[in-house]
Design an enzyme around this catalytic site. Structure first.
Site, PDB file in Angstrom:
ATOM      1  N   GLY A   1       0.717  -1.287   0.046  1.00  0.00           N
ATOM      2  CA  GLY A   1       0.100  -0.047   0.286  1.00  0.00           C
ATOM      3  C   GLY A   1       0.882   1.258  -0.244  1.00  0.00           C
ATOM      4  N   CYS A   2       2.307   1.213   0.057  1.00  0.00           N
ATOM      5  CA  CYS A   2       2.888   2.365   0.025  1.00  0.00           C
ATOM      6  C   CYS A   2       3.546   2.608  -1.335  1.00  0.00           C
ATOM      7  CB  CYS A   2       4.344   1.979   0.919  1.00  0.00           C
ATOM      8  SG  CYS A   2       5.352   3.510   1.010  1.00  0.00           S
ATOM      9  N   GLY A   3       2.342   3.323  -2.171  1.00  0.00           N
ATOM     10  CA  GLY A   3       2.586   3.207  -3.663  1.00  0.00           C
ATOM     11  C   GLY A   3       3.665   4.328  -3.946  1.00  0.00           C
TER      12      GLY A   3
ATOM     13  N   CYS B 212       6.610   5.074  -2.031  1.00  0.00           N
ATOM     14  CA  CYS B 212       7.836   4.778  -1.113  1.00  0.00           C
ATOM     15  C   CYS B 212       9.150   4.916  -2.017  1.00  0.00           C
ATOM     16  CB  CYS B 212       7.860   3.423  -0.578  1.00  0.00           C
ATOM     17  SG  CYS B 212       6.529   3.193   0.764  1.00  0.00           S
TER      18      CYS B 212
END
Length: 278
Positions: free
Chosen positions: A114-116, A118
């Site tokens: 979900g860390c698009g 990073c």
């Protein structure tokens, strides 16, 4: 483009202890699996993402397309998915022109699901300019949009098993959801859908993306780059995502559940009654 299918277990049954006010008991729960997936282009790792280890070919192709690494599938000379003891590797070899273009923009995205964004190189890259979608395209009835997320729920076997994953589906006017993909990461589910559409020869411009999640900047970016003119989501958009949708001419319907939805941006693609007579 060739690809080799790898292990595809999406969930595992594992023991736990169910604690209630009056008792404890042993339980077996189906939990979604996740593994690191390295996206490797021409011998160099571009990103490592945590993903459900199913439909990895779709995931890899969708990632390459939605990130703008390639514009069409024929720009990939070879794609092979390899198993390693500590994860999976999607190994790409690109056509010469795309290989040169890739050196101009590098991104390292090792991080949690979900860390698009990073590890992104710059603020400019995070808010990269989007193409403006053509006017017109598919028209949906309000009823189709209101029912879309519930229809997607019916196509989520992994969610039914684990209650812990997101999904992305493709809605076609008058036909319902014709394709769906699941993953622990909402961005990953959308990338898998984009890859599956491309592999199936389905033009994203003919329908709508449907999400079980909220609408963030990167979900709008991926949808627009894929060419889908309508985005329908079960939850809210961020203010920045809404601005991007407006600028790109993307129809955005949010809070689509319980028979209704909020409509933002390019509302002309959603009409009351039968679209054929609107």
């Amino acid at each position: 483009m060739a690809a080799r299918t790898t292990r595809s277990h999406a969930a595992r049954s594992l023991p736990g202890i169910a604690v209630q006010p009056t008792a404890r008991r042993g339980v077996m729960r189906s939990l979604p699996d996740e593994e690191p997936v390295a996206m490797v282009f021409d011998g160099t790792t571009y990103a490592v993402l945590m993903a459900t280890p199913a439909d990895i070919e779709d995931f890899a192709l969708g990632f390459a397309l939605s990130e703008g690494i390639v514009e069409t599938r024929d720009q990939i000379a070879e794609l092979t998915v390899l198993e390693h003891d500590n994860g999976l590797e999607a190994r790409f070899w690109l056509a010469a022109d795309r290989s040169k273009a890739l050196t101009a923009r590098r991104r390292a995205m090792t991080g949690p699901i979900g860390c698009g964004l990073c590890g992104i190189d710059s603020l400019e890259e995070a808010l990269r300019p989007l193409p403006v979608l053509p006017e017109g395209g598919p028209v949906f009835s309000a009823a189709e949009v209101a029912e879309a997320t519930e229809a997607l729920r019916a196509l989520q076997p992994l969610h039914d098993q684990t209650r812990a994953v997101h999904a992305a589906g493709f809605l076609v006017p008058g036909k319902g959801i014709v394709l769906a993909r699941e993953d622990v990461g909402r961005h990953n589910a959308l990338d898998k859908l984009i890859g599956a559409l491309n592999a199936a020869g389905i033009d994203a411009a003919t329908g709508a993306v449907v999400l079980t999640s909220r609408v963030s900047v990167e979900m709008v970016q991926k949808t627009v780059v894929a060419g889908a003119p309508v985005l329908i989501a079960a939850s809210a958009p961020t203010a920045r995502a809404l601005k991007l949708a407006e600028d790109a001419g993307l129809t955005l319907a949010a809070f689509a559940r319980a028979g209704g939805f909020d409509l933002y941006a390019a509302p002309e693609r959603i009409v009351d009654g039968d679209p054929d007579v609107a």
